[in-house]
Design a protein around this motif. Sequence first.
Motif, PDB file in Angstrom:
ATOM      1  N   ASP A  62      54.788 -30.354 -51.683  1.00 24.57           N
ATOM      2  CA  ASP A  62      54.705 -29.995 -53.100  1.00 24.57           C
ATOM      3  C   ASP A  62      55.324 -31.147 -53.892  1.00 24.57           C
ATOM      4  O   ASP A  62      55.896 -32.081 -53.321  1.00 24.57           O
ATOM      5  N   ILE A  63      55.230 -31.110 -55.216  1.00 26.96           N
ATOM      6  CA  ILE A  63      55.858 -32.143 -56.055  1.00 26.96           C
ATOM      7  C   ILE A  63      57.234 -31.693 -56.520  1.00 26.96           C
ATOM      8  O   ILE A  63      58.230 -32.390 -56.344  1.00 26.96           O
ATOM      9  N   ASN A  64      57.304 -30.519 -57.121  1.00 27.98           N
ATOM     10  CA  ASN A  64      58.570 -30.034 -57.675  1.00 27.98           C
ATOM     11  C   ASN A  64      59.433 -29.400 -56.589  1.00 27.98           C
ATOM     12  O   ASN A  64      59.204 -28.278 -56.166  1.00 27.98           O
ATOM     13  N   MET A  65      60.412 -30.170 -56.125  1.00 24.85           N
ATOM     14  CA  MET A  65      61.357 -29.669 -55.127  1.00 24.85           C
ATOM     15  C   MET A  65      62.755 -30.153 -55.473  1.00 24.85           C
ATOM     16  O   MET A  65      62.905 -31.163 -56.168  1.00 24.85           O
ATOM     17  N   PRO A  66      63.784 -29.451 -54.998  1.00 23.20           N
ATOM     18  CA  PRO A  66      65.154 -29.896 -55.274  1.00 23.20           C
ATOM     19  C   PRO A  66      65.482 -31.203 -54.554  1.00 23.20           C
ATOM     20  O   PRO A  66      64.855 -31.528 -53.556  1.00 23.20           O
ATOM     21  N   ASP A  67      66.427 -31.913 -55.059  1.00 19.02           N
ATOM     22  CA  ASP A  67      66.973 -33.189 -54.564  1.00 19.02           C
ATOM     23  C   ASP A  67      65.960 -34.330 -54.509  1.00 19.02           C
ATOM     24  O   ASP A  67      66.100 -35.304 -55.198  1.00 19.02           O
ATOM     25  N   VAL A  68      64.934 -34.243 -53.690  1.00 23.09           N
ATOM     26  CA  VAL A  68      63.918 -35.299 -53.601  1.00 23.09           C
ATOM     27  C   VAL A  68      62.551 -34.689 -53.891  1.00 23.09           C
ATOM     28  O   VAL A  68      62.125 -33.753 -53.214  1.00 23.09           O
TER      29      VAL A  68
END
Length: 217
Positions: A62-68
């Motif tokens: 996915d594109i929107n993820m936490p940290d990276v």
Amino acid sequence: MALSRKYKLIIADDHKMFLDGLLSIIANESDFEIVMTANSGQNVIKYLDNCNGKDVDLVITDINMPDVTGIELNKHIKTKFPTIRTLVVSMRHDSKTIHVLTEDNVDGYVPKNAEKGELIQAIETIVKGEKYFSESIKKAYMDSMFNKEKDVISSLTKREKEVLKLIAEEYTTQEIADKLFLSKHTIEGYRKNLISKLEVRNLAGLTKYAIQLGLLD
């Protein structure tokens, strides 16, 4: 479609429901083996760094993820492990995101609402060494680029169009300056601004825009 061997996949998505959905779809395909799932890009990077990218053929993210983010993850993979292929599955269809990912050599991009058959088709296409972009992704990108181009052209002033026309007609900088009663330095400034504004690299690119605007007889 039977593939030449069993391909090893990583899936990264911080939405458990979607991650589980992907797992159930891919689990029914005998050509694929999921070696890892992750809810963040950082976890994927740690895994790949630890195994030096071995025994991983494709990372689905996915594109929107936490940290990276998926964008950062794709860039890391393509920089450090160029043989690993990447597929983005996301609801984001904006042209900037698509442009950045394609510039960073992403191998595929499909929306999260894609049919199961298209997702499998995308994976099969990519592991064979080809690119795969959904029609909706390609259309969103092309529509955005077309609208951007129209906006740029409409922003040209009358004087900029005059200079553009004369450049396309192969007049020299000094000849354009004489025709418009301006200094050579001023014309050089117009030329540089036009190249920057129209995002072209040379006079041939400027001529293309002059033709589009109907400035040439």
